[in-house]
Scaffold this motif. Structure first.
Motif, short mmCIF file in Angstrom:
data_model
loop_
_atom_site.label_atom_id
_atom_site.label_comp_id
_atom_site.label_asym_id
_atom_site.label_seq_id
_atom_site.Cartn_x
_atom_site.Cartn_y
_atom_site.Cartn_z
N GLY A 15 -7.97 4.43 -4.94
CA GLY A 15 -8.76 5.59 -5.31
C GLY A 15 -9.76 6.09 -4.30
O GLY A 15 -10.05 7.27 -4.26
N CYS A 16 -10.29 5.22 -3.47
CA CYS A 16 -11.38 5.70 -2.63
C CYS A 16 -11.45 4.96 -1.30
O CYS A 16 -10.69 4.02 -1.06
CB CYS A 16 -12.71 5.56 -3.36
N ALA A 57 -0.59 -3.11 2.87
CA ALA A 57 0.70 -2.60 2.42
C ALA A 57 1.49 -2.02 3.59
O ALA A 57 0.97 -1.79 4.67
CB ALA A 57 0.47 -1.53 1.37
N ASP A 58 2.79 -1.80 3.36
CA ASP A 58 3.60 -1.15 4.40
C ASP A 58 3.19 0.31 4.54
O ASP A 58 3.16 0.87 5.62
CB ASP A 58 5.09 -1.22 4.01
N ILE A 59 2.90 0.91 3.39
CA ILE A 59 2.47 2.30 3.42
C ILE A 59 1.50 2.51 2.26
O ILE A 59 1.66 1.90 1.20
CB ILE A 59 3.69 3.26 3.30
N GLY A 60 0.47 3.31 2.46
CA GLY A 60 -0.46 3.48 1.36
C GLY A 60 -1.39 4.66 1.57
O GLY A 60 -1.45 5.24 2.66
N ILE A 61 -2.07 4.99 0.47
CA ILE A 61 -3.08 6.04 0.56
C ILE A 61 -4.40 5.52 0.01
O ILE A 61 -4.43 4.66 -0.85
CB ILE A 61 -2.68 7.31 -0.22
N GLY A 66 -6.99 12.61 1.21
CA GLY A 66 -6.66 11.19 1.22
C GLY A 66 -6.25 10.75 2.61
O GLY A 66 -5.89 11.57 3.47
N MET A 67 -6.35 9.46 2.84
CA MET A 67 -5.94 8.90 4.14
C MET A 67 -4.61 8.19 3.95
O MET A 67 -4.44 7.43 2.99
CB MET A 67 -6.97 7.90 4.64
N LEU A 68 -3.70 8.42 4.86
CA LEU A 68 -2.40 7.74 4.81
C LEU A 68 -2.43 6.58 5.79
O LEU A 68 -2.82 6.75 6.95
CB LEU A 68 -1.31 8.72 5.27
N ILE A 74 -2.76 6.84 9.67
CA ILE A 74 -1.94 7.75 10.48
C ILE A 74 -2.42 9.20 10.40
O ILE A 74 -2.31 9.93 11.35
CB ILE A 74 -0.43 7.63 10.17
N ARG A 75 -2.92 9.59 9.24
CA ARG A 75 -3.52 10.93 9.17
C ARG A 75 -4.25 11.15 7.85
O ARG A 75 -4.03 10.40 6.90
CB ARG A 75 -2.47 12.04 9.39
#
Ligand code: SF4
Length: 357
Positions: free
Chosen positions: A299-300, A311-315, A322-324, A331-332
């Motif tokens: 969430g934050c 994680a392998d991928i997350g936000i 949000g941050m990826l 990454i962005r």
């Protein structure tokens, strides 16, 4: 106690139950087995969800005859659930069933048991002995007074003895009870009493919510002890839900290698994005993936980035954006409205990478 990897391996169609750390996921059709079209459609849905072995009820001649056609249209092993009637077992075997669930002590005269065992032996078909706390033999109820774990194990040993006497050893055993402590005690005692693989389940567990909790409590305890070569979750719900619960449960113990995992936060007052709907959509999106990736939705930016890095991928959300993160690196940043679609794109890239390598 025999760990699942120490159990005797038993072939079921193209799969092996027992003798390894793999836990096979099973479910059961809710259709009339004689209705081939509906049964095959349900099996295909189950298979797509990750079901590896499926059972159908064989309660009449039409059901036993339908097995031939059902087998032609599915690719996972098929199990016939039979109570008492040895002729249905023989017909199911003749029509290509991969496993029979029948209790030899309930079949009747010795020659009937011998006929079923001979047919199974000739075709290399295993038998699952299904002990159920609710239907123990009268002599055991008289001895113990009421269903107990000891009575259940004694029942299993009684049926096992009949098969072993006929030199039949392709045996799988279940000891189901809807009472969680009783099921746990029965399975642990059984794992000390014999080396045949255990098919585990908490029977009549309940609806999707309560049955999931109850099954996870019972089967989780047993899985954590290294017991169980195959599992079924029994829910008063679409059987696809049973398979989804099985997969989640196995993921919790690192016992499944072909499933994606979601990590998501419970949210709190720091939340700045619509996390619940994003988490639900991501969960649905990854539910059918057959690769072991970990996706986090947090969430934050307080705890989020730290967790997302695992994680392998997350936000990780922020106000309106949000941050990826990919493999621990940010990454962005993306606007909230695009978070979900961007995360899905990144998931697709990782999946593609997994599938290529
Ligand atoms: Fe709260 Fe942030 Fe933790 Fe989620 S990640 S629970 S929003 S502090």
């Amino acid at each position: 106690m025999f760990h699942r990897a120490e159990t005797i391996p038993v072939k079921v169609g193209n799969l092996t139950i027992g003798g390894s750390n793999e836990v096979i996921i099973q479910s059961m059709c809710t259709t009339k087995t004689a209705d081939v079209k509906a049964t095959v459609a349900e099996i295909h849905r189950l298979e797509e969800a990750g079901c590896q072995i499926v059972r159908v009820t064989v309660n009449n001649k039409e059901a036993a005859e339908a097995i031939k056609e059902i087998k032609k249209q599915i690719s996972i092993p098929l199990v016939a659930d039979i109570h008492f009637d040895y002729r249905l077992a023989l017909l199911a075997i003749e029509n290509g069933i991969d496993k029979v669930r029948i209790n030899p002590g309930n079949i009747g005269r010795r020659e009937k048991v011998e006929a079923v065992v001979k047919a199974c032996k000739e075709r290399g078909i295993p038998i699952r002995i299904g002990v159920n706390a609710g239907s123990l033999e009268n002599h055991l109820l008289e001895k113990y007074g009421y269903p107990t774990p000891e009575a259940m194990v004694e029942s299993a040993l009684y049926h096992i003895g009949i098969l072993e006497e006929l030199d039949f050893h392709d045996i799988i055993v279940s000891l189901k009870a809807s009472d969680v402590p009783m099921a746990i005690a029965a399975y642990t005692q059984a794992a000390s009493a014999f080396r045949y693989p255990l098919h585990m389940g908490i029977t009549e567990a309940g609806t999707l919510f309560s049955g999931t909790v109850k099954s996870a409590a019972g089967l989780g305890a047993l899985l954590s002890m290294g017991l169980g070569s195959t599992i079924r979750i029994s829910l008063s719900a679409d059987p696809v839900e049973e398979v989804k619960v099985c997969r989640e449960l196995l993921k919790s113990f690192g016992l499944i290698t072909n499933a994606a995992t979601l990590v998501s936060c419970p949210t709190c007052g720091r939340l700045d994005i619509d996390l619940f709907s994003i988490a639900n959509e991501v969960e649905a999106y990854i539910s059918k993936l057959k690769v072991p990736i970990k996706v986090s939705v947090l969430g934050c930016a307080v705890n989020g980035p730290g967790e997302a890095r695992e994680a392998d991928i997350g936000i990780a959300g922020a106000r309106g954006e949000g941050m990826l993160f990919r493999y621990g690196e940010m990454i962005r940043k993306v606007p909230e409205a695009e978070l979900l679609s961007e995360l899905k794109k990144e998931i697709d890239i990782i999946v593609e990478h997994f599938e290529r390598t």
